[in-house]
Design a protein around this motif. Structure first.
Motif, PDB file in Angstrom:
ATOM      1  N   GLY A  32     -30.519 -27.526  17.522  1.00  0.00           N
ATOM      2  CA  GLY A  32     -30.956 -28.398  18.715  1.00  0.00           C
ATOM      3  C   GLY A  32     -31.476 -27.484  19.855  1.00  0.00           C
ATOM      4  N   THR A  33     -31.958 -28.336  20.768  1.00  0.00           N
ATOM      5  CA  THR A  33     -32.802 -27.727  21.926  1.00  0.00           C
ATOM      6  C   THR A  33     -31.957 -27.379  23.181  1.00  0.00           C
ATOM      7  OG1 THR A  33     -33.256 -30.064  22.866  1.00  0.00           O
ATOM      8  CG2 THR A  33     -34.989 -28.915  21.239  1.00  0.00           C
ATOM      9  N   GLY A  34     -30.631 -27.666  22.925  1.00  0.00           N
ATOM     10  CA  GLY A  34     -29.505 -27.248  23.979  1.00  0.00           C
ATOM     11  C   GLY A  34     -29.532 -25.755  24.069  1.00  0.00           C
ATOM     12  N   ARG A  35     -28.911 -25.272  25.251  1.00  0.00           N
ATOM     13  CA  ARG A  35     -28.940 -23.948  25.316  1.00  0.00           C
ATOM     14  C   ARG A  35     -28.042 -23.274  24.337  1.00  0.00           C
ATOM     15  NH1 ARG A  35     -26.952 -20.677  30.621  1.00  0.00           N
ATOM     16  NH2 ARG A  35     -24.919 -21.381  30.014  1.00  0.00           N
ATOM     17  N   TRP A  57     -27.755 -19.893  19.556  1.00  0.00           N
ATOM     18  CA  TRP A  57     -27.378 -19.276  18.228  1.00  0.00           C
ATOM     19  C   TRP A  57     -28.518 -18.669  17.491  1.00  0.00           C
ATOM     20  CZ3 TRP A  57     -23.432 -17.815  15.733  1.00  0.00           C
ATOM     21  CH2 TRP A  57     -22.265 -18.528  15.859  1.00  0.00           C
ATOM     22  N   MET A  58     -29.744 -19.455  17.726  1.00  0.00           N
ATOM     23  CA  MET A  58     -30.822 -18.808  16.682  1.00  0.00           C
ATOM     24  C   MET A  58     -31.293 -17.409  17.276  1.00  0.00           C
ATOM     25  SD  MET A  58     -33.107 -22.143  16.021  1.00  0.00           S
ATOM     26  CE  MET A  58     -32.794 -22.949  17.415  1.00  0.00           C
ATOM     27  N   ASP A  59     -31.260 -17.120  18.561  1.00  0.00           N
ATOM     28  CA  ASP A  59     -31.375 -15.786  18.929  1.00  0.00           C
ATOM     29  C   ASP A  59     -30.410 -14.829  18.787  1.00  0.00           C
ATOM     30  OD1 ASP A  59     -33.903 -16.706  20.394  1.00  0.00           O
ATOM     31  OD2 ASP A  59     -32.836 -16.792  22.452  1.00  0.00           O
ATOM     32  N   PRO A 107     -33.862 -12.315  20.469  1.00  0.00           N
ATOM     33  CA  PRO A 107     -34.362 -13.188  21.698  1.00  0.00           C
ATOM     34  C   PRO A 107     -35.664 -13.503  21.428  1.00  0.00           C
ATOM     35  CG  PRO A 107     -33.103 -11.629  22.728  1.00  0.00           C
ATOM     36  CD  PRO A 107     -33.433 -11.079  21.226  1.00  0.00           C
ATOM     37  N   GLY A 108     -36.081 -14.949  21.205  1.00  0.00           N
ATOM     38  CA  GLY A 108     -37.438 -15.669  21.105  1.00  0.00           C
ATOM     39  C   GLY A 108     -37.840 -15.434  19.588  1.00  0.00           C
ATOM     40  N   ARG A 109     -37.022 -14.794  18.714  1.00  0.00           N
ATOM     41  CA  ARG A 109     -37.616 -14.521  17.472  1.00  0.00           C
ATOM     42  C   ARG A 109     -36.883 -15.533  16.317  1.00  0.00           C
ATOM     43  NH1 ARG A 109     -39.072  -8.512  16.455  1.00  0.00           N
ATOM     44  NH2 ARG A 109     -40.638  -9.315  14.755  1.00  0.00           N
ATOM     45  N   GLY A 110     -36.103 -16.018  16.615  1.00  0.00           N
ATOM     46  CA  GLY A 110     -35.021 -16.502  15.477  1.00  0.00           C
ATOM     47  C   GLY A 110     -35.383 -18.149  15.321  1.00  0.00           C
ATOM     48  N   GLN A 146     -18.152 -25.371  39.666  1.00  0.00           N
ATOM     49  CA  GLN A 146     -18.774 -25.173  38.166  1.00  0.00           C
ATOM     50  C   GLN A 146     -20.141 -25.180  38.130  1.00  0.00           C
ATOM     51  OE1 GLN A 146     -16.429 -28.692  36.385  1.00  0.00           O
ATOM     52  NE2 GLN A 146     -16.169 -26.973  34.684  1.00  0.00           N
ATOM     53  N   ALA A 147     -20.978 -26.020  39.065  1.00  0.00           N
ATOM     54  CA  ALA A 147     -22.140 -26.009  38.944  1.00  0.00           C
ATOM     55  C   ALA A 147     -22.702 -24.847  39.544  1.00  0.00           C
ATOM     56  CB  ALA A 147     -22.787 -27.117  40.012  1.00  0.00           C
ATOM     57  N   ARG A 148     -22.170 -24.023  40.417  1.00  0.00           N
ATOM     58  CA  ARG A 148     -22.310 -22.486  41.051  1.00  0.00           C
ATOM     59  C   ARG A 148     -22.178 -21.613  39.994  1.00  0.00           C
ATOM     60  NH1 ARG A 148     -19.876 -24.269  45.697  1.00  0.00           N
ATOM     61  NH2 ARG A 148     -18.180 -22.947  45.463  1.00  0.00           N
ATOM     62  N   HIS A 149     -21.086 -21.773  38.958  1.00  0.00           N
ATOM     63  CA  HIS A 149     -20.836 -20.844  38.060  1.00  0.00           C
ATOM     64  C   HIS A 149     -20.875 -21.289  36.631  1.00  0.00           C
ATOM     65  CE1 HIS A 149     -18.651 -19.843  41.967  1.00  0.00           C
ATOM     66  NE2 HIS A 149     -18.932 -18.598  41.476  1.00  0.00           N
ATOM     67  N   PRO A 150     -22.088 -21.472  36.019  1.00  0.00           N
ATOM     68  CA  PRO A 150     -22.004 -22.057  34.698  1.00  0.00           C
ATOM     69  C   PRO A 150     -21.905 -21.059  33.785  1.00  0.00           C
ATOM     70  CG  PRO A 150     -24.288 -21.481  35.458  1.00  0.00           C
ATOM     71  CD  PRO A 150     -23.243 -21.459  36.661  1.00  0.00           C
ATOM     72  N   LEU A 151     -21.579 -21.398  32.539  1.00  0.00           N
ATOM     73  CA  LEU A 151     -21.301 -20.720  31.435  1.00  0.00           C
ATOM     74  C   LEU A 151     -22.352 -19.654  31.106  1.00  0.00           C
ATOM     75  CD1 LEU A 151     -19.329 -20.123  28.919  1.00  0.00           C
ATOM     76  CD2 LEU A 151     -20.468 -21.801  27.611  1.00  0.00           C
ATOM     77  N   PRO A 152     -22.181 -18.419  31.193  1.00  0.00           N
ATOM     78  CA  PRO A 152     -23.401 -17.405  31.038  1.00  0.00           C
ATOM     79  C   PRO A 152     -23.965 -17.452  29.505  1.00  0.00           C
ATOM     80  CG  PRO A 152     -21.368 -16.283  31.805  1.00  0.00           C
ATOM     81  CD  PRO A 152     -20.915 -17.609  31.559  1.00  0.00           C
ATOM     82  N   ALA A 153     -24.940 -17.196  29.509  1.00  0.00           N
ATOM     83  CA  ALA A 153     -25.769 -17.500  28.086  1.00  0.00           C
ATOM     84  C   ALA A 153     -25.212 -16.739  27.033  1.00  0.00           C
ATOM     85  CB  ALA A 153     -27.468 -17.202  28.344  1.00  0.00           C
ATOM     86  N   HIS A 154     -24.807 -15.434  27.330  1.00  0.00           N
ATOM     87  CA  HIS A 154     -24.182 -14.802  26.121  1.00  0.00           C
ATOM     88  C   HIS A 154     -22.950 -15.230  25.620  1.00  0.00           C
ATOM     89  CE1 HIS A 154     -21.586 -12.952  29.485  1.00  0.00           C
ATOM     90  NE2 HIS A 154     -20.809 -12.410  28.423  1.00  0.00           N
ATOM     91  N   LEU A 155     -22.306 -16.224  26.357  1.00  0.00           N
ATOM     92  CA  LEU A 155     -20.779 -16.906  25.804  1.00  0.00           C
ATOM     93  C   LEU A 155     -21.273 -18.419  25.377  1.00  0.00           C
ATOM     94  CD1 LEU A 155     -18.751 -15.888  28.741  1.00  0.00           C
ATOM     95  CD2 LEU A 155     -18.961 -14.791  26.812  1.00  0.00           C
ATOM     96  N   ASP A 156     -22.463 -18.711  25.429  1.00  0.00           N
ATOM     97  CA  ASP A 156     -22.684 -20.096  25.028  1.00  0.00           C
ATOM     98  C   ASP A 156     -23.070 -20.443  23.889  1.00  0.00           C
ATOM     99  OD1 ASP A 156     -23.402 -22.765  25.256  1.00  0.00           O
ATOM    100  OD2 ASP A 156     -24.829 -22.979  26.898  1.00  0.00           O
TER     101      ASP A 156
END
Length: 695
Positions: free
Chosen positions: A308-311, A316-318, A323-326, A657-667
């Motif tokens: 999926g195109t969601g973050r 997961w693919m990265d 990053p950017g190659r998976g 919540q809008a100011r503190h979104p889930l960090p990318a490394h935990l998503d």
């Protein structure tokens, strides 16, 4: 070591790439009730016919014993050289990894100087397989139990059969759960840019069995990619609830689901047609180039999977690469219409099929025609021009004849369990397959395996009774051998423990308790106590058993994860705090122990400590697991309430919540990431896994 004809060669070489450390198998046996994806009642199927519902099963209901989990990998990605078999005819070059389930890592079209598969530039295990460790890329041979093959990161046998038409490269193994064999024979016709693959599954027993097979092909994802296959409709997983549901395809009421990029969340799309015709699947880019896969009629299923195109899906693919190659899409073919089904393997029966892989080029205006059926007809013509029914039938007949021939040259050894099974039963598993391999205690090695001793002498040596086996046996045949041994030579703690585990595995907990207690009476061991803990329903008795296990000689460090999580799951926060605080630095460093520490910090509302644990990435996050985003939400709720105090409100919390979104490394979320096309409702970890079952 090289095998060759005039143009076709098989040779060992290496592939330079960053590699993470895989680690040793987990010494703990894991049972069905410990699966990360818990069994649920089989949901209703909406609109599926009898063929699409036959022999269905519920994901997570089956044990993975006697296989061992692989969960000690890291994310080092240090420079390395991966040994691979190169199979080439000068037109196509394939790279395969027999030590990693025989994965076809790369298939390169040399004339076009183009890679036809997603060839992952790194080796990075992650927690997506039936035995935890799994990696993305290439072509994966998935059988004979549901999910990613148990040999994803394990050795299989490989060898060459010298035929009149050139070398055939064979991969094969014995499945310890189904107790049947599978093999893959790869053939590159001289002067051709097509790869043919013949599959064969053999049941040597006099009773029918239930088996599973899907071939998964990862191809590079690119903007505008379209996946096409003959389809009058599609079957998709619908969440929450994990129903399989029939949909129009493409569905004009929603969006054109043949474009993976239209799916915000992770998706599984099974192509279904009511018109008998040659079945194929192709993934083609915006320019109309890509990979086509054709197979004989035994392969009824066609599917594509995309993260999926969601973050979360993109992460997961990265995470599985760099990053950017998976980024990749999987196109898949299977024996059954969907992946929620097994198929019957007849008594003394064999199943054969043949697949073909070829690059295709179709005019982009035809590939991307707005009418799906028009696009499919155009691509079908191109695919049939590359591999027509006559070609496929002729190669199928040739490879079927080769399939029972013995390998001329062994190139790689798999596990010893096929050989042990033949010794146990006194019969060969499959004509043409040689499972002989060196055993412990031979060729100068020490410490014979206790299961080999049981086969040779019917008893365990004193040396074997002084150490814990590395793996276990659970099938009725092995249980009968254990019972004969105990009757003839006397019961031991090892007999009792093994028979207790087999009873546990088949759901007979009363018999399992008796076996575990008998084993502990004969000789207390860390595993005897751990097994006793698993079948204890009383929390206090379970705590006593776990404590005895943890303080026994030889206890593996990984047991700390199970103990800590049991304490947290049962609300024993003080006990968890004391236990985790007393662990050595080596145990504290374990990935899942750090996650347990994070859970404890959340329970005790120690927000600075929870923030500390969530700063670092984790290596063993389970696909579909919601723990990380749950912990992040609890952290932010705690910080928000502490700062706002009596000024806290639901509106203020939404702004926080809008100011503190889930960090990318935990998503790692794969559902509920937006309202774009293809978005599905958010769901829990268990349901998510069955969304695609097996990518």
């Amino acid at each position: 070591m090289t095998s060759a004809t005039d143009t076709t060669t098989v040779r060992w070489t290496t592939r330079a790439m960053p590699m993470s450390h895989l680690g040793a198998p987990d010494p703990l046996p894991y049972f069905a009730h410990q699966q990360p994806i818990r069994s649920k009642p089989t949901p209703p199927n909406r609109g599926l016919n009898a063929q699409e519902s036959a022999r269905g099963f519920a994901w997570g209901a089956d044990s993975i014993l006697p296989y061992q989990v692989l969960g000690e990998y890291d994310r080092a990605q240090a420079p390395g050289e991966m040994p691979v078999l190169e199979f080439s005819n000068g037109r196509l070059t394939a790279l395969l990894a027999p030590h990693l389930g025989g994965r076809l890592l790369s298939l390169r079209d040399q004339a076009a100087d183009r890679e036809l598969l997603f060839a992952n530039p790194v080796f990075q295990p992650a927690n997506l397989g039936s035995l935890n460790a799994w990696f993305s890329g290439g072509v994966e041979w998935n059988g004979l139990i549901p999910g990613h093959t148990p040999v994803s990161c394990c050795a299989v046998f490989a060898g060459v059969v010298h035929s009149a038409r050139g070398p055939v490269l064979r991969l094969y193994e014995f499945d310890r759960i189904v107790e049947a064999t599978w093999q893959i024979d790869l053939f590159l016709p001289e002067g051709q840019d097509r790869l043919f693959v013949h599959g064969r599954i053999v049941n040597a027993d006099a009773w029918e069995k239930q088996a599973y097979w899907w071939t998964n092909m990862a191809v590079p994802a690119s903007p505008g990619m379209r996946v096409l296959s003959p389809a009058d409709y599609a079957i998709e997983h619908v969440l929450p609830g994990n129903q399989l549901e029939r949909f129009d395809f493409p569905d004009p009421a929603r969006f054109d689901g043949s474009y993976p990029g239209n799916w915000t969340d992770a998706c599984s799309v099974f192509f279904r047609t009511e018109t008998p015709q040659p079945l194929w699947i192709a993934a083609l880019d915006a320019q109309g180039r890509g990979l086509a896969h054709v197979a004989s009629a035994q392969m009824q299923g066609r599917k594509f999977f995309y993260f999926g195109t969601g973050r979360g899906g993109q992460h997961w693919m990265d995470f599985l690469s760099q990053p950017g190659r998976g980024h990749y899409v999987e196109i898949q073919s299977g024996i059954t219409p969907t992946q929620n089904q097994r198929f019957a393997l007849p008594a003394h029966g064999e199943l054969h099929w043949t697949e073909a892989y070829a690059g295709v080029q179709v005019a982009p205006e035809l590939v991307h025609h707005s009418d799906y059926q028009t696009a499919t007809r155009a691509v079908a013509q191109a695919v049939q021009a590359r591999v027509d029914a006559t070609d496929l039938a002729e190669v199928d007949a040739f490879l079927r004849g080769v399939s029972a021939q013995a390998v001329t040259e062994r190139l790689h050894a798999g596990s010893a369990w096929g050989m042990r099974h033949e010794q146990l039963t006194g019969q060969a598993l499959a004509p043409g397959l040689d499972f002989a391999c060196p055993l412990r205690g031979q060729q100068g090695q020490q410490d014979p395996d206790p299961w080999d001793e049981l086969l040779r002498s019917g008893r365990f040596s004193a040396a074997s009774l002084e150490r814990m086996p590395q793996t276990w046996v659970t099938s009725p045949r092995w249980c009968a051998a254990l019972e004969r041994s105990a009757d003839r030579h006397g019961d031991t703690w090892l007999h009792a423990l093994a028979l207790g585990m087999a009873a546990h595995d088949r759901g007979d907990l009363a018999q399992a308790r008796k076996g575990y207690q008998r084993s502990l009476n004969l000789r207390p061991t860390w595993l005897g106590y751990r097994q006793r803990a698993l079948v204890e329903t009383n929390v206090g008795a379970r705590e006593i058993a776990y404590d005895a296990a943890w303080h026994s000689p030889g206890v593996p460090l990984v047991l700390a994860v199970e103990i800590a999580n049991d304490m947290l799951d049962t609300g024993r926060v003080r006990a968890a705090h004391a236990f985790l605080g007393g662990l050595t630095s080596a145990v504290q460093a374990l990935d899942r122990v750090r996650l347990a520490q994070a859970r404890l910090a959340a329970e005790t509302q120690d927000w600075p400590l929870l923030a500390h644990w969530l700063e670092r990435p984790f290596a063993t996050v389970r696909e579909g697991e919601s723990l990380l985003d749950t912990l992040w939400t609890r952290l932010q709720q705690g910080l928000c309430k502490a700062e706002l105090a009596e000024r806290w409100s639901e509106a203020a919390w939404q702004q926080w919540q809008a100011r503190h979104p889930l960090p990318a490394h935990l998503d790692f979320r794969m559902q509920g990431q937006g309202q774009g096309q293809g978005a599905q409702p958010a769901t829990d970890a268990n349901a998510e896994h069955s969304l695609h079952g097996q990518r």
